[in-house]
Design an enzyme around this catalytic site. Structure first.
Site, mmCIF file in Angstrom:
data_model
loop_
_atom_site.group_PDB
_atom_site.id
_atom_site.type_symbol
_atom_site.label_atom_id
_atom_site.label_comp_id
_atom_site.label_asym_id
_atom_site.label_seq_id
_atom_site.Cartn_x
_atom_site.Cartn_y
_atom_site.Cartn_z
ATOM 1 N N CYS A 178 0.827 -1.217 0.000
ATOM 2 C CA CYS A 178 0.000 0.000 0.000
ATOM 3 C C CYS A 178 0.859 1.264 0.000
ATOM 4 O O CYS A 178 0.658 2.152 -0.813
ATOM 5 C CB CYS A 178 -0.927 -0.008 1.210
ATOM 6 S SG CYS A 178 -1.876 1.503 1.375
ATOM 7 N N HIS A 207 -24.944 23.091 3.349
ATOM 8 C CA HIS A 207 -25.180 23.605 1.995
ATOM 9 C C HIS A 207 -24.157 24.689 1.700
ATOM 10 O O HIS A 207 -23.871 25.495 2.577
ATOM 11 C CB HIS A 207 -26.592 24.201 1.911
ATOM 12 C CG HIS A 207 -26.912 24.756 0.553
ATOM 13 N ND1 HIS A 207 -27.149 23.933 -0.532
ATOM 14 C CD2 HIS A 207 -27.005 26.037 0.106
ATOM 15 C CE1 HIS A 207 -27.387 24.696 -1.594
ATOM 16 N NE2 HIS A 207 -27.307 25.977 -1.235
#
Ligand code: NAD
Length: 468
Positions: free
Chosen positions: A43, A441
């Site tokens: 990895c 938002h």
């Protein structure tokens, strides 16, 4: 080094080092064995981390190009491949060096070398800086990972790459053939394409990324039509020959050969279960070489556990780390089992694809009734401000209860967004929970909430009323 340890972990990838660190934190006497100078495994040294560093560079190039649509013109990039390579290597060195330090801080005994079991309580370690040595153990956790499959009939040539050599970024000019339209083929194919190479992908199955829902793959496939020279589906390589300055490749059902400067083979990976000395123990493997374990990651040999790629799919670092921690706790006598409701998977292409839990195709194939709620990113304000309305967020839900069984996302940042989906599946959340949770938002995370609203026919930004 004393010649006995309570727990030895063989292999220092994300499975092995997570296990070693957790064991040390629990107060066990731990040794960690690996051929590299520091922990990291595939990895960090040859996989996730270097490929993501290069994919970041690819995305900068893409974004600069795409900015022309906003009236921002950057021109073609001047690519200093040596500097890019050095930067990527620097990232790897920083991370693996940091792990070395964490190993020392935790007093985990790190033994550089390649280990082989002599019996159920002894290892022989070869290649250690101070010669071959033996280590007796109370328990062992095997975490030796996996390696790329090779394809028969391909010449041994520096022009034939696997995921490891492809990350070295030798030459990125000319034409490259990628064999295999899976994770590695598409991630590394995208990197080479962004750096200026003309890339063809050949996949033997009818679609890219087999196992992923088609509606999630579609936006990526569409983009690859532009970024890549060619994608050939349901095609295999019939013949490869090294000829002069290139590789001559003939595809099945095609008389004419094509010439490529290099070929990347990315057709899956197999477990590193050979040459581990398993035959000297009661550890059993299946027909593909994966070590057989129970929910506590114990093999048939009471002193030996195994984790990660070595024990099977999905071959993902985060699955290995969690298995490693579970294996250690089981050895320490805790009442634990590795029983995740969802393991996330992410393909780090542009757009990214991420999913967890049940996919729609899997539900169909296994006869499980599900309802699917989709929120197209064309209705997301945030997606539009990013110039990316090609994404999709979908929920796979239990009919009646609306329990979240699976989540799939395609779009930039899908890999980050999927974590909410994993939590929802793990916590047994329902579409109502997601719809009632206030999301910030304007963000892409709202697409998860609005997909849940779609389930009720009440999404603010999508008019799709439910029949009453
Ligand atoms: P993969 O299984 O994802 O894809 C291999 C692809 O090659 C498949 O689509 C298969 O149909 C195709 N194939 C097989 N033989 C072929 C042939 N002869 N000709 C043409 N196509 C052929 O495997 P991979 O891309 O090599 O990656 C290996 C594993 O590594 C993955 O399964 C994954 O677990 C892991 N990985 C994960 C990530 C990530 O998490 N982002 C990235 C890279 C790798």
């Amino acid at each position: 080094m004393a010649d006995k340890t309570q727990l030895v972990i063989v292999g220092a990838g994300p499975g092995g080092y997570a296990a070693a660190f957790h064991a040390a934190d629990l107060g066990l006497d731990v040794a960690l064995v690996d051929p590299e100078a520091n922990p990291g495994g595939v990895c960090l040294y040859r996989g996730c981390i270097p490929s993501k560093a290069l994919l970041h560079a690819a995305s900068v190039i893409h974004d600069a190009r795409a900015a022309a649509e906003l009236g921002l013109h950057f021109g073609d990039p001047a690519i200093d491949i040596g500097k890019l390579r050095a930067w990527k290597n620097g990232v790897v060195a920083k991370l693996t060096g940091g792990l070395g330090q964490l190993t020392r801080q935790r007093k985990v005994r790190y033994v550089q070398g390649r280990a082989r079991l002599l019996d159920a309580s002894t290892l022989e370690i070869e290649g250690a800086p101070d010669g071959t040595r033996r280590l007796a153990f109370g328990h062992a956790i095997l975490a030796t990972g996996s390696r790329p499959f090779e394809l028969a009939g391909f010449p041994r040539s520096p022009r034939v790459l696997d995921s490891t050599s492809a990350l070295d970024l030798g030459d990125v000019s000319g034409r490259m053939l990628v064999v295999g339209g899976g994770y590695i083929g598409l991630e590394l194919g995208s990197v080479y394409a962004a750096l200026g190479c003309r890339v063809t992908v050949v996949e033997m199955l009818p679609g890219l990324l087999p196992g992923v829902d088609r509606d999630l793959v579609r936006p990526l496939a569409k983009r690859l039509e532009v970024d890549l020279e060619c994608v050939r589906l349901e095609t295999r390589v019939a013949e490869v020959e090294e000829r002069g300055a290139g590789l001559s490749v003939r595809f099945d059902g095609q008389a004419e050969a094509e010439t490529f400067d290099r070929v990347l083979v990315a057709v899956g990976r197999g477990p590193n279960s050979e040459r581990l000395g398993l035959e000297a123990t009661r550890v059993r493997v299946d027909e593909r070489g994966f070590v057989l374990v129970d929910a506590q990651l114990r093999t048939e040999e009471p002193t030996i556990s195994a984790i990660g790629d070595l024990v099977g799919q999905p071959m993902l670092a985060h699955k290995a780390s969690h298995e490693g921690r579970t294996a250690v706790e089981a050895i320490a006598g805790h009442k634990v089992a590795f029983e995740p409701a969802a393991i996330p998977a992410v393909v780090f292409t542009d757009p990214e694809i991420a999913w967890c839990g049940w996919t729609e195709d899997e539900a169909k194939a296994r006869g499980r009734a599900v309802e699917v709620a989709r929120f197209p990113w064309a209705a997301s304000g945030r997606a539009l401000t990013l110039g990316r309305d090609d994404g999709l967020t979908k929920l796979v839900l239990e009919p009646g209860t609306g329990r979240v069984l699976g989540v799939g996302i395609v779009g930039p940042g899908a890999g980050e967004l999927i974590a909410e989906g994993v939590l929802a599946v793990e916590m047994g959340a329902t579409a109502r929970d997601l719809a009632l949770t206030i999301h910030p938002h304007p963000t892409l995370s709202e697409t998860v909430m609005e997909a849940a609203e779609v389930f009720f026919g009440q999404s603010t930004h999508v008019f799709r009323p439910k029949r009453r």
